[in-house]
Design a protein around this motif. Structure first.
Motif, PDB file in Angstrom:
ATOM      1  N   VAL A  13       0.862  -1.190   0.000  1.00  0.00           N
ATOM      2  CA  VAL A  13       0.000   0.000   0.000  1.00  0.00           C
ATOM      3  C   VAL A  13       0.895   1.236   0.000  1.00  0.00           C
ATOM      4  O   VAL A  13       1.719   1.411   0.907  1.00  0.00           O
ATOM      5  CB  VAL A  13      -0.936   0.007   1.228  1.00  0.00           C
ATOM      6  CG1 VAL A  13      -1.795   1.275   1.230  1.00  0.00           C
ATOM      7  CG2 VAL A  13      -1.810  -1.234   1.241  1.00  0.00           C
ATOM      8  N   VAL A  14       0.722   2.085  -0.999  1.00  0.00           N
ATOM      9  CA  VAL A  14       1.564   3.280  -1.147  1.00  0.00           C
ATOM     10  C   VAL A  14       0.675   4.509  -1.038  1.00  0.00           C
ATOM     11  O   VAL A  14      -0.167   4.764  -1.911  1.00  0.00           O
ATOM     12  CB  VAL A  14       2.305   3.274  -2.504  1.00  0.00           C
ATOM     13  CG1 VAL A  14       3.302   4.427  -2.559  1.00  0.00           C
ATOM     14  CG2 VAL A  14       2.988   1.944  -2.742  1.00  0.00           C
ATOM     15  N   ASP A  15       0.837   5.276   0.025  1.00  0.00           N
ATOM     16  CA  ASP A  15       0.012   6.472   0.242  1.00  0.00           C
ATOM     17  C   ASP A  15       0.736   7.359   1.243  1.00  0.00           C
ATOM     18  O   ASP A  15       1.307   6.861   2.223  1.00  0.00           O
ATOM     19  CB  ASP A  15      -1.369   6.076   0.775  1.00  0.00           C
ATOM     20  CG  ASP A  15      -2.396   7.191   0.616  1.00  0.00           C
ATOM     21  OD1 ASP A  15      -2.064   8.354   0.910  1.00  0.00           O
ATOM     22  OD2 ASP A  15      -3.526   6.892   0.197  1.00  0.00           O
ATOM     23  N   ASP A  16       0.702   8.676   1.006  1.00  0.00           N
ATOM     24  CA  ASP A  16       1.387   9.591   1.908  1.00  0.00           C
ATOM     25  C   ASP A  16       0.528   9.986   3.103  1.00  0.00           C
ATOM     26  O   ASP A  16       0.989  10.708   3.992  1.00  0.00           O
ATOM     27  CB  ASP A  16       1.832  10.847   1.153  1.00  0.00           C
ATOM     28  CG  ASP A  16       0.648  11.625   0.581  1.00  0.00           C
ATOM     29  OD1 ASP A  16      -0.262  10.958   0.028  1.00  0.00           O
ATOM     30  OD2 ASP A  16       0.638  12.860   0.662  1.00  0.00           O
ATOM     31  N   SER A  17      -0.725   9.508   3.122  1.00  0.00           N
ATOM     32  CA  SER A  17      -1.614   9.823   4.246  1.00  0.00           C
ATOM     33  C   SER A  17      -1.645   8.658   5.235  1.00  0.00           C
ATOM     34  O   SER A  17      -2.141   7.575   4.907  1.00  0.00           O
ATOM     35  CB  SER A  17      -3.034  10.108   3.738  1.00  0.00           C
ATOM     36  OG  SER A  17      -3.949  10.167   4.817  1.00  0.00           O
ATOM     37  N   PRO A  18      -1.148   8.840   6.458  1.00  0.00           N
ATOM     38  CA  PRO A  18      -1.165   7.750   7.453  1.00  0.00           C
ATOM     39  C   PRO A  18      -2.572   7.242   7.741  1.00  0.00           C
ATOM     40  O   PRO A  18      -2.772   6.043   7.970  1.00  0.00           O
ATOM     41  CB  PRO A  18      -0.529   8.392   8.694  1.00  0.00           C
ATOM     42  CG  PRO A  18       0.295   9.521   8.152  1.00  0.00           C
ATOM     43  CD  PRO A  18      -0.465  10.044   6.976  1.00  0.00           C
ATOM     44  N   ASP A  19      -3.567   8.141   7.720  1.00  0.00           N
ATOM     45  CA  ASP A  19      -4.943   7.710   7.996  1.00  0.00           C
ATOM     46  C   ASP A  19      -5.444   6.767   6.911  1.00  0.00           C
ATOM     47  O   ASP A  19      -6.086   5.748   7.199  1.00  0.00           O
ATOM     48  CB  ASP A  19      -5.869   8.921   8.096  1.00  0.00           C
ATOM     49  CG  ASP A  19      -5.576   9.774   9.327  1.00  0.00           C
ATOM     50  OD1 ASP A  19      -4.960   9.238  10.274  1.00  0.00           O
ATOM     51  OD2 ASP A  19      -5.949  10.962   9.332  1.00  0.00           O
TER      52      ASP A  19
END
Length: 381
Positions: A13-19
């Motif tokens: 999973v690649v996303d800059d948002s921790p939430d």
């Protein structure tokens, strides 16, 4: 074929948002998937290079390197052993995802993600992944089987060739004229079969990435003189003159290449010219040229840069090749509609050899007037 439908698989999973990462990770791990995370595109590429996974969930809008660029690099630059599906994650107000799909992504889902839709898309892409993996494994097993079978076939064929040669030489006693004729036919058929097996073995070595080339300086003029000398008896048997217009071997015709493979290349092309020509002649001409794809022929597949090449033209006066056949002539198992049959692999192997030397091969033919095969190889700098 058995499809893997259980909830298993490694997902990045690649996303800059921790939430967002926490939400998706919680949903997937609750279904039994193993989840890895990366907070940006750079870390995702590093992780994929070290530990390939089964599926990538990729946020489109990220700082530094967005999902478009990550997708492009995965599909274009990374030499992954297996196919990895990419599921794009995009916000409602994000730009159109068509660009991401065009770059090689497989599907997309919009934020905020719902559990049912996310799991359905993940299951769908993992099924695709497992199907493609099984297909690739079957293809590898088939290629390995053909390679092993071809290799094993060579041993009895070589033995038969040597025994037939001894019989022709009278080593086992004098033969009657009728027996000499029979042995000659058998020897010729055995040689044809051995040549076909050798060609098939070379093709699979190239395709399996097991072909190792020994590059060294090769004088093309000298090589062509040798090949013509070796093939002259075939031409003489059909009363066909071979005209070689390459001048004397000199330092102006040296390329960096595998001499054995280049010998195989020109032997195949010149022997084909002899085989498919019943009357007239075979003409071989070579010259040095400065080639530039953009300047000379934008539709050709010459290397897309300026450089000095030696161009070898092998022309015959045979029946020619129909235009519809010329387009696929260098593909695997493509046989022309001529009386003399072959394996359909010789020209395909020739193309692979030329491409391995950063060169180009083309054909220009007209029915009733013959064919011209043109090979261009970069000269040694």
């Amino acid at each position: 074929m058995s499809l893997q439908t259980s909830h298993s698989g490694n997902i990045l999973v690649v996303d800059d948002s921790p939430d967002n990462v926490f939400l998706i990770q919680t949903i997937l791990e609750g279904e039994g998937y193993t989840v890895y995370t990366a907070e940006n595109g750079f870390l995702a590429l590093e992780q994929l290079q070290a530990y390939p996974c089964d599926l990538v969930l990729l946020d489109l809008m990220m700082p530094g390197m967005d999902g478009y660029e990550v997708t492009r690099r995965i599909r274009g630059e990374m030499q992954l052993q297996q196919y990895i599906p990419i599921l794009l994650i995009t916000a409602h107000d994000a730009p159109n995802v068509a660009q991401g799909l065009d770059l090689g992504a497989d599907d997309f889902i919009r934020k905020p993600v719902t559990m049912d839709e996310l799991l359905a898309r993940v299951r769908s892409l993992l099924r695709l992944k497992f199907i493609m993996d099984e297909r690739d494994e079957i293809a590898r097993q088939r290629e390995d089987f053909v390679s092993r079978l071809t290799h094993d076939l060579r041993t009895p064929l070589v033995a038969a060739d040597r025994m037939l040669s001894l019989l022709q030489q009278g080593a086992l006693g004098d033969l009657s004229p009728q027996m000499q004729e029979v042995i000659t036919i058998m020897a010729r058929s055995n040689i044809n079969l051995l040549t076909m097996v050798n060609t098939l073995l070379e093709v699979y070595r190239f395709e399996a990435g097991r072909k190792t080339l020994a590059f060294q300086p090769v004088n093309i003029n000298q090589l062509l003189h040798e090949v013509v000398g070796e093939l002259s008896p075939l031409a003489q048997a059909k009363s066909l003159p071979i005209h070689l217009d390459c001048g004397e071997p000199s330092n102006t015709s040296i390329v960096t290449g595998d001499r054995l493979e280049l010998h195989r290349l020109f032997t195949n092309l010149i022997s084909n010219a002899i085989k498919f020509t019943e009357s007239g002649s075979v003409n071989i001409r070579c010259q040095n040229q400065i080639l530039n794809q953009q300047k000379h022929n934008p539709e050709s597949n010459f290397p897309d840069n300026i450089g000095e090449y030696i161009t070898v033209e092998i022309a015959d006066t045979g029946a020619g090749i129909p235009p519809e056949e010329q387009a696929t002539l260098f593909e695997r198992f493509r046989q022309g509609n001529h009386k003399i049959s072959g394996s359909g692999l010789g020209l395909y192997l020739s193309r692979r050899i030329v491409e391995a030397h950063q060169g180009n091969i083309q054909v220009n033919s007209e029915l009733g007037k013959g064919s011209v095969f043109t090979v261009s190889l970069p000269l040694q700098k």
